[in-house]
Design a protein around this motif. Structure first.
Motif, PDB file in Angstrom:
ATOM      1  N   LEU A   1       0.818  -1.220   0.000  1.00 19.31           N
ATOM      2  CA  LEU A   1       0.000   0.000   0.000  1.00 19.31           C
ATOM      3  C   LEU A   1       0.847   1.264   0.000  1.00 19.31           C
ATOM      4  O   LEU A   1       0.360   2.330  -0.386  1.00 19.31           O
TER       5      LEU A   1
ATOM      6  N   GLN B   1      -8.326  -2.065   5.194  1.00 25.84           N
ATOM      7  CA  GLN B   1      -8.854  -0.711   5.345  1.00 25.84           C
ATOM      8  C   GLN B   1      -8.123   0.029   6.456  1.00 25.84           C
ATOM      9  O   GLN B   1      -7.773   1.211   6.317  1.00 25.84           O
TER      10      GLN B   1
ATOM     11  N   ASP C   1      -4.704   0.835   5.178  1.00 26.66           N
ATOM     12  CA  ASP C   1      -4.749   1.940   4.221  1.00 26.66           C
ATOM     13  C   ASP C   1      -4.893   3.272   4.950  1.00 26.66           C
ATOM     14  O   ASP C   1      -4.281   4.283   4.557  1.00 26.66           O
TER      15      ASP C   1
ATOM     16  N   ARG D   1      -2.314   6.498   4.771  1.00 24.69           N
ATOM     17  CA  ARG D   1      -2.749   7.839   4.364  1.00 24.69           C
ATOM     18  C   ARG D   1      -2.407   8.901   5.410  1.00 24.69           C
ATOM     19  O   ARG D   1      -2.282  10.076   5.083  1.00 24.69           O
TER      20      ARG D   1
END
Length: 472
Positions: A344, A372, A375, A379
């Protein structure tokens, strides 16, 4: 039958009838439970009293055998037969009680009311003879009566005998049964009286509701701004005021719903607006403009697809087949998630593999939730930041967690981020559905998502129940 006809059709049972029936059932169940409890407790007390009386008879007989003297000789009894005869002559049994003397010679002697079910049946004699050596107490059913008796064996050299005290339990219970029948009659009459009174009271109390229904039938869904007139200070006036308050809340709820639909429509409409706007200003003859517009449109289409997919996932969480559970080895799942998550972003990835433990879960949904969380960690962190995936096994639950060393979650956003369209900051470019999906997956497994209290970074835990599987 039209919708209006169905709406105004008279119900099969009125509210008054249902209240009366409910009160009737509750009263009957309550009185029945009280009667049953009293019967059980009194039966237990009766059994205890019978056992105590039998024990008392044995104590008295033993005292007489140790301290009594033969009235003919003035000396201690020389035989068990003589001891039993004298004791029966001098002692009178209580109600529903009979004394028996089993001797070596002669017939079985008794003191008390003659009971042919005992004196004329071989079963009773056989039970006593079975306890002649060791003694003891027992119960038996002879005919339609239950008896409780105790046997005390006597041994005077070669002379043998037995003292038997018998209680007719059935006869002893007759007074209790009579009391129960009287209670049943009284409880039935009380239940009927309560039903009659509850019907009258319910009809009187529901009269304001009937009047309010008549007055409110003219209000339609399109007239939520209309209010009923309330005057006075009685119950009806207060009920009308409450009804008006309910209309206020309904009107506010409809307004909130419209606002929510506007917000959701804006979230779905924005990507389409971007697509339309760039296509309108696109210069087909400009190759660079075409390439830039193509890249931008593909990005917006991707965002729109992710939004639709997220909404579809949330819509499916209420379906029974959303989770398809199977035995899942946590360490194997964690390694698989780690292999996918490490792609990722360029972060300092690490993994904490737990001891072997198996749970019942959907591996695809758990992988979706963990990716999720990973991720989100990517971020909110910069290149080279540490991100750790791990699991902890407890006695009742297993935690799958993702920890990062990013800026963390502000205290005032710890609950907001789990709400639909909730974001930790206004700069967040996401839709605010990621953690909502993770939470829905956890709840579908019977678990929950937790955010640890950390000094730096953020640690999200997917806590799942162990279920029937344990450590292997």
């Amino acid at each position: 039958m039209t919708t209006t006809e169905r709406r105004h059709r008279r119900p099969r049972f009125s509210v008054t009838q249902r209240i009366t029936t409910g009160v009737l059932l509750l009263t009957a169940i309550g009185l029945g439970a009280v009667g049953l409890l009293l019967y059980v407790l009194e039966s237990a007390n009766l059994d205890n009293r019978i056992d105590q009386e039998l024990s008392q008879e044995i104590v008295e007989f033993r005292g007489f055998a140790e301290n009594g003297v033969d009235p003919e000789t003035g000396r201690p009894f020389e035989s068990a037969d003589r001891l039993l005869r004298v004791f029966l002559e001098r002692n009178q049994p209580g109600t529903a009680e009979t004394f028996f003397a089993f001797t070596m010679e002669g017939p079985v002697l008794y003191q008390g009311v003659a009971d042919p079910r005992l004196s004329e049946t071989r079963e009773f004699v056989a039970l006593v003879e079975g306890l002649m050596d060791r003694g003891g107490r027992t119960s038996t059913q002879i005919g339609d009566a239950t008896y409780r008796f105790v046997v005390l064996p006597l041994h005077e050299g070669s002379d043998r005998g037995a003292f038997v005290a018998v209680h007719n339990v059935t006869e002893h219970r007759q007074s209790l049964n009579e009391l129960l029948r009287t209670y049943t009659i009284a409880a039935t009459m009380a239940t009927l009286i309560v039903a009659l009174l509850s019907s009258l009271i319910a009809r009187r109390l529901l009269q304001p509701v009937h009047e309010l229904r008549t007055a409110a039938q003219s209000i339609t869904a399109g007239e939520l701004d209309r209010r009923l007139e309330a005057s006075g200070s009685d119950d009806l006036a207060e009920l009308i005021r409450t009804f008006n308050d309910m209309l206020d809340r309904l009107e506010s709820a409809f307004e909130t719903q419209r606002q929510f639909l506007d917000d959701a429509g804006h979230e779905l409409r924005t990507p389409l607006t971007v697509l339309r706007g760039h296509l309108e200003v696109l210069d087909p003859a400009d190759v660079n403009d075409v390439e830039e517009t193509r890249a931008l449109l593909l990005d917006e289409i991707g965002r729109m697809s992710r939004l639709v997919e997220d909404l579809l996932v949330l819509a499916k969480t209420r379906r029974p087949d959303f989770v398809r559970a199977e035995p899942v080895e946590v360490s194997v799942l964690l390694k698989d998630v780690f292999a996918k998550a490490s792609a990722l972003g360029p972060r300092d990835w690490d993994i904490r593999v737990p001891p072997p433990v198996t749970i019942q879960a959907d591996p695809q949904r758990l992988t979706q939730a963990m990716l999720q969380l990973a991720d989100n960690a990517v971020r909110y962190t910069e290149e080279g930041t540490s991100i750790v995936l791990g699991a902890d096994a407890g006695p009742d639950a297993v935690d799958l967690w993702v920890s990062d060393q990013g800026p963390g979650v502000p205290p005032d956003k710890r609950e907001v981020i789990f709400q639909r369209f909730g974001r930790a900051s206004q700069d967040d470019q996401g839709f605010g559905l990621g953690l909502t999906i993770v939470s829905a997956i956890a709840q579908a497994h019977g678990g929950q998502v937790l955010l640890d209290d950390t000094v730096t970074g953020a640690t999200f835990r997917l806590r799942l129940p162990r279920g029937e599987q344990g450590e292997q």
